[in-house]
Design a protein around this motif. Structure first.
Motif, PDB file in Angstrom:
ATOM      1  N   GLN A  17       8.343  -5.314   8.470  1.00  0.00           N
ATOM      2  CA  GLN A  17       6.697  -4.719   7.910  1.00  0.00           C
ATOM      3  C   GLN A  17       7.964  -3.651   6.844  1.00  0.00           C
ATOM      4  O   GLN A  17       7.483  -3.397   5.758  1.00  0.00           O
ATOM      5  CB  GLN A  17       6.841  -4.137   8.561  1.00  0.00           C
ATOM      6  N   LEU A  20       9.504  -6.767   4.141  1.00  0.00           N
ATOM      7  CA  LEU A  20       8.391  -6.566   3.496  1.00  0.00           C
ATOM      8  C   LEU A  20       8.090  -5.083   1.820  1.00  0.00           C
ATOM      9  O   LEU A  20       7.559  -5.509   1.009  1.00  0.00           O
ATOM     10  CB  LEU A  20       7.488  -7.671   3.922  1.00  0.00           C
ATOM     11  N   ARG A  21       7.360  -4.558   1.846  1.00  0.00           N
ATOM     12  CA  ARG A  21       7.671  -3.338   1.877  1.00  0.00           C
ATOM     13  C   ARG A  21       8.116  -3.082   0.530  1.00  0.00           C
ATOM     14  O   ARG A  21       7.728  -2.873  -0.458  1.00  0.00           O
ATOM     15  CB  ARG A  21       6.759  -2.078   2.246  1.00  0.00           C
ATOM     16  N   LEU A  79       2.061  -4.401  -1.285  1.00  0.00           N
ATOM     17  CA  LEU A  79       1.026  -5.299   0.117  1.00  0.00           C
ATOM     18  C   LEU A  79      -0.286  -4.463   0.906  1.00  0.00           C
ATOM     19  O   LEU A  79      -0.252  -3.315   1.190  1.00  0.00           O
ATOM     20  CB  LEU A  79       2.353  -6.339   1.020  1.00  0.00           C
ATOM     21  N   ARG A 110      -2.721  -4.731   4.188  1.00  0.00           N
ATOM     22  CA  ARG A 110      -1.981  -4.393   5.461  1.00  0.00           C
ATOM     23  C   ARG A 110      -2.621  -6.512   6.398  1.00  0.00           C
ATOM     24  O   ARG A 110      -1.733  -7.071   7.007  1.00  0.00           O
ATOM     25  CB  ARG A 110      -3.046  -3.982   6.515  1.00  0.00           C
ATOM     26  N   GLU A 156       0.529  -8.530   4.703  1.00  0.00           N
ATOM     27  CA  GLU A 156       1.369  -7.406   5.779  1.00  0.00           C
ATOM     28  C   GLU A 156       1.445  -8.586   7.137  1.00  0.00           C
ATOM     29  O   GLU A 156       2.733  -9.527   7.810  1.00  0.00           O
ATOM     30  CB  GLU A 156       1.760  -6.274   6.243  1.00  0.00           C
TER      31      GLU A 156
END
Length: 312
Positions: free
Chosen positions: A271, A274-275, A286, A288, A291
């Motif tokens: 997570q 990715l952020r 992104l 939720r 994600e």
């Protein structure tokens, strides 16, 4: 048009040429990769041998853990005499499919890569002559090198055997590969994640058989990422300021097993990774739903344990 829509359109246009030559921008790992089994078994023993380090405490496997997807679970690796390195060791699984080796691509192939840590004073801090002496005095190695190479142990042969072992570290049959071969279906969440992976722009850098490992790209393309002269980026190879924070794109195969992430080990979870990537390389945050779906897709990239590690 908003900034986000403009970025997405740009990435979509980049993807158009892919459709001309491939149905999908990702290809499955072959079910079988030919390699010399006797040579690879010798390389397997060498890979796990701490006596190839100056103080007898560090082996290749110390920084490429088979319990953590072939990567190092520590932010940076620790070498002889407790010396800390400057980078998180990337996975050795499927490294055979990379177009270059190391974060900055300074090694042209697996054999060239195996040579690096052995000499590095922060890693194994050894010299060829000392390694050859150890191998020649060891009964198992003396016999094995004679059988495989027809001569007493030589440093270059040792590198060749380690590279052959690493060639055997491929992880076929992940769920996504089976999906590509039309053997299984993805769940709705996984399929949505793959769709986002393509439409948001991740696929621009993470594509091909290794879902990465086939190009150099800049970390912080849209929003700059903090740079340090200790980072193992392409700048260390070329000394061109343009190459600061440029890295070989890491493979996403087995990504769920290889935390922490990034060259500096600064992201502890998928997570968080990715952020950071969305912010620095795509220029937006992104939501939720995106994600969750992307993480579900990435979890489909975990393949089978290499057969050579299972004694097959």
């Amino acid at each position: 048009m908003c900034i986000r829509d403009g970025i997405l359109l740009s990435f979509f246009l980049l993807l158009l040429p892919l459709a001309a030559w491939a149905e999908e921008p990702i290809k499955p790992i072959p079910l079988h990769v030919p390699y010399d089994h006797e040579k690879a078994e010798l390389g397997k023993a060498l890979f796990a041998d701490p006596n190839l380090s100056a103080d007898g405490t560090v082996s290749c496997a110390s920084c490429h853990s088979f319990d953590h997807g072939g990567a190092d679970p520590r932010p940076v690796s620790v070498g002889v005499h407790g010396r800390k390195g400057s980078a998180n060791a990337p996975t050795v699984y499927n490294a055979y499919f990379n177009f270059r080796q190391f974060w900055n691509g300074r090694a042209r192939d697996l054999k060239d890569q195996a040579n690096g840590p052995l000499h590095n004073p922060l890693e194994m801090a050894m010299v060829p002559r000392r390694i050859e002496k150890y191998l020649a005095q060891n009964g198992y190695y003396r016999s094995a090198f004679r059988k495989v190479y027809g001569r007493t142990p030589r440093y270059d042969d040792m590198l060749d055997a380690v590279a052959e072992f690493e060639k055997a570290l491929y992880t076929p049959n992940c769920k996504f590969d089976r999906y590509l071969r039309k053997e299984v279906k993805l769940s709705d969440e996984e399929a949505k994640g793959y769709s986002y992976f393509k439409t948001l722009g991740c696929i621009t850098c993470h594509n091909g058989i290794n879902i990465g490992g086939n190009s150099y790209q800049k970390l912080g393309l849209i929003i700059p990422y903090a740079w340090s002269e200790t980072f193992p980026d392409l700048y260390q190879v070329t000394h061109n300021p343009f190459d600061k924070n440029v890295y070989k794109v890491p493979t996403l195969r087995n990504i769920d097993l290889t935390a922490p992430y990034f060259h500096d080990g600064s992201a502890a979870t998928l997570q968080e990774t990715l952020r950071k990537m969305a912010y620095h390389n795509l220029g937006f945050d992104l939501n939720r739903e995106e994600e969750r779906a992307l993480i579900a897709f990435m979890k489909t990239l975990t393949g089978e344990k290499p057969a050579i590690l299972k004694g097959e």
